[in-house]
Design an enzyme around this catalytic site. Structure first.
Site, PDB file in Angstrom:
ATOM      1  N   PRO A 275      23.255 -13.314 -40.965  1.00  0.00           N
ATOM      2  CA  PRO A 275      23.471 -11.875 -40.995  1.00  0.00           C
ATOM      3  C   PRO A 275      22.188 -11.095 -41.262  1.00  0.00           C
ATOM      4  O   PRO A 275      21.365 -11.512 -42.073  1.00  0.00           O
ATOM      5  CB  PRO A 275      24.462 -11.689 -42.148  1.00  0.00           C
ATOM      6  CG  PRO A 275      24.173 -12.833 -43.062  1.00  0.00           C
ATOM      7  CD  PRO A 275      23.741 -13.982 -42.192  1.00  0.00           C
ATOM      8  N   CYS A 347       5.104  13.310 -29.195  1.00  0.00           N
ATOM      9  CA  CYS A 347       5.076  14.045 -27.927  1.00  0.00           C
ATOM     10  C   CYS A 347       5.965  13.382 -26.878  1.00  0.00           C
ATOM     11  O   CYS A 347       5.468  12.824 -25.885  1.00  0.00           O
ATOM     12  CB  CYS A 347       3.645  14.159 -27.437  1.00  0.00           C
ATOM     13  SG  CYS A 347       2.673  15.052 -28.630  1.00  0.00           S
ATOM     14  N   GLU A 348       7.229  13.393 -27.133  1.00  0.00           N
ATOM     15  CA  GLU A 348       8.221  12.856 -26.190  1.00  0.00           C
ATOM     16  C   GLU A 348       9.530  13.589 -26.446  1.00  0.00           C
ATOM     17  O   GLU A 348       9.926  13.755 -27.613  1.00  0.00           O
ATOM     18  CB  GLU A 348       8.501  11.371 -26.462  1.00  0.00           C
ATOM     19  CG  GLU A 348       7.305  10.489 -26.399  1.00  0.00           C
ATOM     20  CD  GLU A 348       7.508   9.269 -25.496  1.00  0.00           C
ATOM     21  OE1 GLU A 348       8.514   9.208 -24.764  1.00  0.00           O
ATOM     22  OE2 GLU A 348       6.627   8.408 -25.543  1.00  0.00           O
ATOM     23  N   TYR A 376      16.477  -2.763 -38.947  1.00  0.00           N
ATOM     24  CA  TYR A 376      15.883  -2.470 -37.640  1.00  0.00           C
ATOM     25  C   TYR A 376      15.283  -1.065 -37.580  1.00  0.00           C
ATOM     26  O   TYR A 376      15.326  -0.420 -36.539  1.00  0.00           O
ATOM     27  CB  TYR A 376      16.920  -2.659 -36.520  1.00  0.00           C
ATOM     28  CG  TYR A 376      17.544  -4.041 -36.519  1.00  0.00           C
ATOM     29  CD1 TYR A 376      16.781  -5.151 -36.210  1.00  0.00           C
ATOM     30  CD2 TYR A 376      18.887  -4.230 -36.855  1.00  0.00           C
ATOM     31  CE1 TYR A 376      17.335  -6.430 -36.228  1.00  0.00           C
ATOM     32  CE2 TYR A 376      19.445  -5.502 -36.877  1.00  0.00           C
ATOM     33  CZ  TYR A 376      18.658  -6.592 -36.564  1.00  0.00           C
ATOM     34  OH  TYR A 376      19.204  -7.850 -36.580  1.00  0.00           O
TER      35      TYR A 376
HETATM   36  N1  LLP Z   1      20.553 -14.297 -35.268  1.00  0.00           N
HETATM   37  C1  LLP Z   1      19.958 -14.087 -34.075  1.00  0.00           C
HETATM   38  C2  LLP Z   1      19.633 -15.234 -33.231  1.00  0.00           C
HETATM   39  C3  LLP Z   1      19.680 -12.773 -33.652  1.00  0.00           C
HETATM   40  O1  LLP Z   1      19.119 -12.571 -32.474  1.00  0.00           O
HETATM   41  C4  LLP Z   1      20.016 -11.677 -34.483  1.00  0.00           C
HETATM   42  C5  LLP Z   1      19.730 -10.312 -34.081  1.00  0.00           C
HETATM   43  C6  LLP Z   1      20.610 -11.955 -35.730  1.00  0.00           C
HETATM   44  C7  LLP Z   1      20.880 -13.274 -36.081  1.00  0.00           C
HETATM   45  C8  LLP Z   1      21.003 -10.876 -36.694  1.00  0.00           C
HETATM   46  O2  LLP Z   1      22.013 -10.086 -36.183  1.00  0.00           O
HETATM   47  P1  LLP Z   1      22.665  -8.926 -37.068  1.00  0.00           P
HETATM   48  O3  LLP Z   1      23.472  -9.580 -38.149  1.00  0.00           O
HETATM   49  O4  LLP Z   1      21.589  -8.091 -37.605  1.00  0.00           O
HETATM   50  O5  LLP Z   1      23.529  -8.195 -36.106  1.00  0.00           O
HETATM   51  N2  LLP Z   1      17.239  -3.822 -32.894  1.00  0.00           N
HETATM   52  C9  LLP Z   1      18.663  -3.810 -32.673  1.00  0.00           C
HETATM   53  C10 LLP Z   1      19.324  -5.083 -33.142  1.00  0.00           C
HETATM   54  C11 LLP Z   1      18.731  -6.322 -32.516  1.00  0.00           C
HETATM   55  C12 LLP Z   1      19.420  -7.587 -32.976  1.00  0.00           C
HETATM   56  C13 LLP Z   1      18.617  -8.770 -32.556  1.00  0.00           C
HETATM   57  N3  LLP Z   1      19.135 -10.020 -32.999  1.00  0.00           N
HETATM   58  C14 LLP Z   1      19.258  -2.589 -33.350  1.00  0.00           C
HETATM   59  O6  LLP Z   1      18.511  -1.823 -33.951  1.00  0.00           O
HETATM   60  O7  LLP Z   1      20.453  -2.355 -33.267  1.00  0.00           O
END
Ligand code: LLP
Length: 425
Positions: A275, A347-348, A376
């Protein structure tokens, strides 16, 4: 659930007024609540207490050393995707024997570093990577733990950029091909310990169903592998549990836990979870100052000193983050409200923190808090427009600590040069 709230008219992070941090540290500043991090970790851990499990916090969501140390102290492992993230875990005192390494493009040097640091296992995403891990482990005279990340072709019903478990996504190995790879590895790749199956289907998932669909496919796979004499000891379910940004109602970890345990109880495996967002997302805010306010004939703009370089999610995914005043308007009666966009100085036109929001009118110098900014946000921030990255602060009860200093202008040019050979003078 989080520990940010108004006490009287002043917005607080646990026992500290956000205003005080903004005055003393400056803005923009990310503020994390330690109590919220601890609460989230414990909720997850409790949800799985009846079954062998390992929580590997996903470092990419928020890789600040103080955040990592908080989880390490609670007994967490870590999910990493680069040598840089592994170096952070080590610096924070993390236990590398609880580290899993994901990602489609691990380089040889990164694989070598991880083997030398005795990580638990690699989540392998392609046949070529499987052979690379075997080759490098052989050279180092070691055996590397491996789970193959399977692509179950399950729709997680989330934003297309953060959906990972569909055939059209670059992640994992399709089920059929994965079986072939396990069997090949068992017969031929002697420097690999085939210990797990890994399946991460996406992020910000707000329903249980995609997870249970993925489990039923991986269960079949584990059965097939065991018939082939491959003893799978770990099932890694990845991360992906969503949080509330606006009106989403994601399952509580307890409900998610119930469903996962019910569907995996006969498997005799240790469950691994990765997570990220659900651990840190609502444990952070971004405090920003209003620089100007501007009335247009069709739109009002509140211009803040934080922009898309600090918090790129709204620009990148059209994501919603709540924005609230750090000090509620004084006086009696209803405060003046303004409808419009909260935008940064970049500037966007895509540089906004929120669009068409109705917020209390602010004046230059006023402070706003962007909510759910723990995941993130800082990790995806950049120096675009040559803007130093924001400071990060962690609050613990009545105290706060700067856990990353604001970058200085000089930091922006570190490593750059104007070599003599290129220029006449
Ligand atoms: N494990 C793997 C292999 C992953 O690729 C990810 C997230 C996680 C775990 C963790 O997932 P979470 O529990 O955070 O959902 N930048 C994007 C989110 C990208 C997620 C990438 N992978 C945003 O800001 O929504």
């Amino acid at each position: 659930m989080h520990y940010f709230k108004y006490k009287g008219k002043r917005f607080h992070a646990e026992g500290v007024a956000v205003e005080k941090i903004a005055e003393e540290v400056g803005t923009p500043v990310f503020i994390y609540s330690k109590k919220t991090l601890v609460r989230h970790y414990n909720a997850y851990d409790k949800a799985f207490k009846s079954t062998p499990h390992l929580i590997c916090y996903s470092v990419k969501a928020n890789s600040n050393l103080a955040v990592l140390k908080t989880f390490d102290e609670l007994g967490s492992g870590f999910d990493i995707v680069s040598a840089g993230e592994l170096a952070r875990v080590i610096k924070a005192g993390g236990d590398t024997s609880k580290v899993v390494f994901s990602g489609v493009g691990k380089r040889d040097d990164e694989i070598e570093f991880a083997i030398k640091k005795n990580i638990l296992m690699f989540n392998v995403e392609s046949p070529q990577e499987l052979r690379a891990v075997d080759r490098i482990a052989g050279r180092l005279k070691r055996k590397a733990g491996v789970a193959i990340r399977v692509n179950p072709d399950v729709n997680p019903k989330t934003h297309p950029y953060i959906s990972t478990g569909l055939k059209k996504n670059k992640f994992g190995i399709e089920m059929g091909a994965a079986i072939e790879e396990y069997v090949y590895a068992k017969g031929n790749l002697k420097n690999i310990d085939l210990m797990g199956v890994d399946c991460h289907i996406g992020s910000q998932i707000t329903q249980i169903m995609p997870f249970t669909a993925a489990i039923s496919k991986t269960k079949k796979l584990i059965g097939t592998l065991r018939k082939e004499g491959i003893d799978i000891k770990y099932l890694n379910m990845g991360g992906g549990l969503g949080i509330t940004y606006k009106d989403e109602v994601p399952p509580h970890p307890a409900k998610y836990g119930e469903a996962v345990i019910k569907n995996t109880k006969d498997l005799g495996v240790t469950l691994i979870f990765e997570p990220g967002r659900s651990m840190v997302g609502n444990a952070g805010i971004l405090a920003t100052s209003v620089t100007y306010t501007k009335k247009g004939s069709t739109k009002n703009f509140t211009i803040t000193d934080a922009g898309m370089n600090d918090l790129p999610r709204p620009s990148l995914y059209g994501s919603y983050h709540g924005i609230v005043p750090v000090r509620l308007a004084g006086g009696k009666g209803k405060p003046e409200m303004v409808q419009g966009d909260v935008v940064g100085p970049i500037c966007e036109s895509g540089d906004f923190l929120g669009q068409d929001l109705k917020i209390e009118a602010t004046a230059p110098g006023g402070l706003l808090a962007v909510m759910s900014a723990g995941a993130y946000c800082f990790t995806m921030s950049s120096n675009y427009n040559s803007r130093p990255r924001a400071a990060e602060v962690m609050v613990d009860g009545k105290d706060y600590y700067v856990v990353r200093k604001r970058e200085k202008i000089a930091d922006l040019m570190r490593g750059e040069s104007m070599p003599q050979g290129l220029f006449k003078k």
